[in-house]
Design a protein around this motif. Structure first.
Motif, mmCIF file in Angstrom:
data_model
loop_
_atom_site.group_PDB
_atom_site.id
_atom_site.type_symbol
_atom_site.label_atom_id
_atom_site.label_comp_id
_atom_site.label_asym_id
_atom_site.label_seq_id
_atom_site.Cartn_x
_atom_site.Cartn_y
_atom_site.Cartn_z
ATOM 1 N N LEU A 158 0.810 -1.218 0.000
ATOM 2 C CA LEU A 158 0.000 0.000 0.000
ATOM 3 C C LEU A 158 0.843 1.267 0.000
ATOM 4 O O LEU A 158 0.429 2.294 -0.550
ATOM 5 C CB LEU A 158 -0.926 0.010 1.219
ATOM 6 C CG LEU A 158 -1.984 -1.092 1.295
ATOM 7 C CD1 LEU A 158 -2.772 -0.956 2.592
ATOM 8 C CD2 LEU A 158 -2.915 -1.063 0.096
ATOM 9 N N THR A 159 2.018 1.221 0.618
ATOM 10 C CA THR A 159 2.808 2.437 0.820
ATOM 11 C C THR A 159 4.043 2.536 -0.064
ATOM 12 O O THR A 159 4.630 3.622 -0.159
ATOM 13 C CB THR A 159 3.251 2.550 2.287
ATOM 14 O OG1 THR A 159 4.051 1.398 2.627
ATOM 15 C CG2 THR A 159 2.054 2.617 3.218
ATOM 16 N N ALA A 160 4.443 1.442 -0.718
ATOM 17 C CA ALA A 160 5.683 1.493 -1.499
ATOM 18 C C ALA A 160 5.625 0.740 -2.818
ATOM 19 O O ALA A 160 6.089 1.241 -3.841
ATOM 20 C CB ALA A 160 6.851 0.947 -0.666
ATOM 21 N N LEU A 161 5.062 -0.463 -2.842
ATOM 22 C CA LEU A 161 5.199 -1.307 -4.032
ATOM 23 C C LEU A 161 4.175 -1.011 -5.109
ATOM 24 O O LEU A 161 4.484 -1.072 -6.301
ATOM 25 C CB LEU A 161 5.117 -2.787 -3.638
ATOM 26 C CG LEU A 161 6.174 -3.271 -2.657
ATOM 27 C CD1 LEU A 161 6.017 -4.777 -2.407
ATOM 28 C CD2 LEU A 161 7.584 -2.951 -3.149
ATOM 29 N N ASP A 162 2.954 -0.727 -4.734
ATOM 30 C CA ASP A 162 1.931 -0.382 -5.717
ATOM 31 C C ASP A 162 2.082 1.089 -6.080
ATOM 32 O O ASP A 162 2.875 1.820 -5.476
ATOM 33 C CB ASP A 162 0.543 -0.668 -5.159
ATOM 34 C CG ASP A 162 -0.466 -1.008 -6.247
ATOM 35 O OD1 ASP A 162 -0.173 -0.760 -7.431
ATOM 36 O OD2 ASP A 162 -1.545 -1.520 -5.904
ATOM 37 N N SER A 163 1.334 1.539 -7.053
ATOM 38 C CA SER A 163 1.429 2.939 -7.463
ATOM 39 C C SER A 163 0.060 3.435 -7.916
ATOM 40 O O SER A 163 -0.844 2.648 -8.180
ATOM 41 C CB SER A 163 2.452 3.107 -8.594
ATOM 42 O OG SER A 163 2.062 2.356 -9.732
ATOM 43 N N SER A 164 -0.062 4.747 -7.975
ATOM 44 C CA SER A 164 -1.307 5.363 -8.435
ATOM 45 C C SER A 164 -0.954 6.516 -9.368
ATOM 46 O O SER A 164 0.217 6.825 -9.588
ATOM 47 C CB SER A 164 -2.117 5.891 -7.239
ATOM 48 O OG SER A 164 -1.474 7.022 -6.677
ATOM 49 N N ASP A 165 -1.982 7.170 -9.889
ATOM 50 C CA ASP A 165 -1.721 8.303 -10.760
ATOM 51 C C ASP A 165 -1.149 9.486 -9.991
ATOM 52 O O ASP A 165 -0.595 10.421 -10.567
ATOM 53 C CB ASP A 165 -3.002 8.722 -11.498
ATOM 54 C CG ASP A 165 -4.155 9.042 -10.544
ATOM 55 O OD1 ASP A 165 -4.028 8.738 -9.332
ATOM 56 O OD2 ASP A 165 -5.173 9.564 -11.010
ATOM 57 N N ALA A 166 -1.258 9.448 -8.656
ATOM 58 C CA ALA A 166 -0.757 10.561 -7.835
ATOM 59 C C ALA A 166 0.685 10.356 -7.390
ATOM 60 O O ALA A 166 1.424 11.317 -7.196
ATOM 61 C CB ALA A 166 -1.640 10.733 -6.603
ATOM 62 N N THR A 167 1.087 9.100 -7.201
ATOM 63 C CA THR A 167 2.426 8.813 -6.687
ATOM 64 C C THR A 167 3.004 7.590 -7.385
ATOM 65 O O THR A 167 2.287 6.628 -7.678
ATOM 66 C CB THR A 167 2.397 8.533 -5.168
ATOM 67 O OG1 THR A 167 1.444 7.496 -4.906
ATOM 68 C CG2 THR A 167 2.032 9.773 -4.376
ATOM 69 N N ALA A 168 4.313 7.617 -7.616
ATOM 70 C CA ALA A 168 4.978 6.474 -8.233
ATOM 71 C C ALA A 168 5.163 5.325 -7.252
ATOM 72 O O ALA A 168 5.235 4.160 -7.640
ATOM 73 C CB ALA A 168 6.335 6.900 -8.786
ATOM 74 N N ARG A 169 5.277 5.642 -5.962
ATOM 75 C CA ARG A 169 5.465 4.627 -4.932
ATOM 76 C C ARG A 169 4.307 4.705 -3.940
ATOM 77 O O ARG A 169 4.123 5.715 -3.258
ATOM 78 C CB ARG A 169 6.790 4.848 -4.192
ATOM 79 C CG ARG A 169 8.030 4.725 -5.053
ATOM 80 C CD ARG A 169 8.404 3.277 -5.308
ATOM 81 N NE ARG A 169 9.026 2.647 -4.156
ATOM 82 C CZ ARG A 169 9.348 1.359 -4.101
ATOM 83 N NH1 ARG A 169 9.080 0.566 -5.120
ATOM 84 N NH2 ARG A 169 9.916 0.849 -3.036
ATOM 85 N N GLY A 170 3.504 3.668 -3.902
ATOM 86 C CA GLY A 170 2.376 3.626 -2.988
ATOM 87 C C GLY A 170 1.098 4.176 -3.591
ATOM 88 O O GLY A 170 1.106 4.852 -4.615
ATOM 89 N N LEU A 171 -0.025 3.857 -2.942
ATOM 90 C CA LEU A 171 -1.339 4.248 -3.446
ATOM 91 C C LEU A 171 -1.799 5.603 -2.912
ATOM 92 O O LEU A 171 -2.890 6.047 -3.250
ATOM 93 C CB LEU A 171 -2.378 3.182 -3.082
ATOM 94 C CG LEU A 171 -2.242 1.849 -3.818
ATOM 95 C CD1 LEU A 171 -3.319 0.877 -3.361
ATOM 96 C CD2 LEU A 171 -2.307 2.051 -5.324
ATOM 97 N N ASN A 172 -0.988 6.263 -2.082
ATOM 98 C CA ASN A 172 -1.344 7.575 -1.540
ATOM 99 C C ASN A 172 -2.699 7.535 -0.842
ATOM 100 O O ASN A 172 -3.582 8.358 -1.076
ATOM 101 C CB ASN A 172 -1.353 8.631 -2.646
ATOM 102 C CG ASN A 172 -1.319 10.042 -2.067
ATOM 103 O OD1 ASN A 172 -0.703 10.296 -1.046
ATOM 104 N ND2 ASN A 172 -1.994 10.964 -2.736
ATOM 105 N N LEU A 173 -2.869 6.553 0.049
ATOM 106 C CA LEU A 173 -4.108 6.399 0.797
ATOM 107 C C LEU A 173 -4.126 7.343 2.003
ATOM 108 O O LEU A 173 -3.084 7.790 2.470
ATOM 109 C CB LEU A 173 -4.239 4.952 1.285
ATOM 110 C CG LEU A 173 -4.147 3.863 0.223
ATOM 111 C CD1 LEU A 173 -4.231 2.488 0.878
ATOM 112 C CD2 LEU A 173 -5.226 4.021 -0.836
#
Length: 527
Positions: A158-173
């Motif tokens: 959730l905080t490092a391995l996955d990514s979202s359109d907002a951050t390259a590392r983590g889902l920015n939850l």
């Protein structure tokens, strides 16, 4: 007193990085807290790590057992439904309970849904067996002091391995959702410096031998600062306590695990009336005689599988660990309740795939889910082995008995053990193969791109940890030269990579790296 709504829209439960709204959309400051949390749940459920769970074993493999057997994805969806129901129920609780909930930071139904959806993301191939093997390999072969743990891997995804359109590392939850997955809010190694204590004085999951580190934990050292930041916005929650939303998720997981897995075992023909009845009724008939046995006599009876002995051993273990709630009379009532409904009820009708059997198992599941999720209690100052939200005593004992049936008649089966021995070899082959490959300077550059990128990112994380919190290395006597940091980054990346496989991918890739497969381009697979 902090209001229920305020605790969810402010107070530091914001995202790690502020995001710019889309044109015409409400800004984060204008949107309600629940809208923020719905973004979180969507990011989790659209994640490839979430989709992967459909091909990861829950307890027994789907192959040969039909499509009705739960996998990690269906389990997570059911945990999410149970968790939301419990959280919604707290909104209608008595005023004193609602006030306690608000004082402790609140319990938003969408947050618990998101946490429940995410709680098993870190499970590696092959269920709990895979977790144990990967931990052993990570510590022994790859030299990672904090090894592998599924809960810590979830937080890392959730905080490092996955990514979202907002951050390259983590889902920015939001911090609320990140905190709600921290079932064991500590690192493995922070317990090493503490003097040994009896298990009943330690939080659930630490284990009796704290000097060697906690058995269960929710963050690796590499992610410890992130965990501390997440928990910093919950000042009313004690150092080793879950947030309320995490407690609800944890209880929902226990409920689904203890009830839905019995559903699986019944449908698969694993649970048999004769053996389960002999154990439970044998204990009920001889409770006093069994209680009088000394440890040697009990062990001798266990060795020859005498009826009732295993349940007596389980009860003694429960008394030792959880004397704060364990009650002999209530335990017997739970054994009688499970015997009446499971043994003399459901198991008297062998599962044949027909409508009558399907209705029977559906009714059994519904009765027990409703009973357990309706037995919730909120406590301002819980026991160290409990959470702020917990099951009431009778329901707590029910879960102990249901889990015993699960362990004794499924997990302890020799045919499952044979199957798992092979699965262990698969994970060992993967670790050996990638470890040797990455330590071959002439060929390491041809390793899978995703793995090489992960090595670079993990090495940077360990370098930052050395600069900002070197005490995490000192706690385990680890040196921090550039070569050591590179080795830690490489090893952690290998573990991250293997843990991301489905069961089928693990078997396929293990065959490739060990030279036992010639299906190079099978199914267009990309590593």
């Amino acid at each position: 007193m902090q209001s229920y709504a305020k605790s969810h829209t402010g107070g530091g439960r914001e995202r790690a990085i502020a995001e710019q709204p889309a044109p015409g959309a409400a800004s984060n400051s204008d949107a309600g807290g629940e809208d923020e949390f719905r973004v979180d749940i969507e990011r989790i459920r659209f994640s490839p790590y979430f989709s992967r769970l459909s091909a990861v074993t829950q307890v027994i493999p789907q192959a040969g057992s039909g499509t009705t057997v739960h996998n990690r994805l269906t389990h997570s969806l059911k945990v999410s439904a149970v968790a939301r129901s419990i959280a919604v129920g707290l909104r209608d609780a008595p005023e004193a309970t609602r006030n306690t909930v608000a004082e402790l930071g609140g319990c938003d139904p969408v947050v618990v849904q998101a946490a429940a959806s995410a709680h098993d993301l870190g499970h590696p191939p092959f269920g709990h067996l895979g977790e144990q093997v990967l931990d052993r390999v990570a510590r022994g072969k790859l030299g990672l002091p904090d090894g592998f743990e599924g809960n810590a891997q979830t937080f890392r995804i959730l905080t490092a391995l996955d990514s979202s359109d907002a951050t390259a590392r983590g889902l920015n939850l939001t911090r609320a959702v990140r905190a709600a997955v921290l079932k064991y809010p500590w690192t493995r190694n922070e317990w090493r410096a503490l003097p040994p204590q009896p298990a009943e004085r330690l939080p659930r999951g630490v284990g009796a031998d704290s000097a060697s580190g906690a058995l269960k934990f929710s963050a690796y050292s590499i992610d410890a600062l992130e965990m501390a930041d997440v928990r910093s916005v919950f000042p009313a929650i004690g150092q080793h306590q879950q947030t309320l939303e995490c407690s609800v998720m944890d209880i929902a997981d226990d409920i689904a695990y203890s009830v839905h897995d019995l559903d699986d075992f019944y449908r698969a023909g694993v649970l048999q009336y004769t053996s389960v009845s002999a154990e439970l009724n044998g204990w009920l008939a001889a409770q006093n005689e069994l209680a009088a046995l000394d440890a040697a006599e009990l062990h001798a009876g266990l060795a020859v599988r005498r009826p009732g002995y295993a349940l007596e051993a389980a009860w003694r273990h429960t008394q030792t660990k959880d004397a704060w709630i364990a009650d002999a009379e209530i335990f017997r009532e739970s054994v009688e309740r499970v015997t009446g409904d499971l043994v003399e009820g459901l198991l008297t009708l062998p599962y044949d795939g027909g409508l009558e059997a399907d209705r029977a198992v559906a009714a059994f599941t519904r009765r027990w889910i409703d009973r357990l999720k309706g037995s919730i209690r909120v406590e301002r100052t819980p026991n160290v082995r409990s959470g702020h939200v917990r099951l009431r005593s009778h329901a707590w004992h029910d879960v102990v008995v249901l889990k015993f049936v699960h362990t004794r008649f499924v997990l302890d089966r020799s045919d499952l053990a044979v199957y798992q021995r092979g699965q262990a070899r698969v994970l060992e082959a993967l670790a050996d193969g990638f470890h040797l490959w990455l330590n071959d300077p002439s060929d390491a550059g041809r390793a899978p791109r995703r793995l090489l990128d992960s090595i670079e990112a993990a090495t940077d994380e360990y370098r930052a940890l050395r600069d900002n919190a070197p005490e995490y290395f000192a706690a385990v006597g680890a040196t921090t030269s550039d070569a050591d940091i590179a080795r830690f980054g490489r090893s952690r990346a290998v573990v991250d990579y293997i843990a991301s496989f489905t069961d089928a991918q693990a078997m396929s890739v293990a065959a490739l790296v060990s030279g036992t497969s010639d299906n190079l381009w099978e199914s267009g697979r990309s590593l």
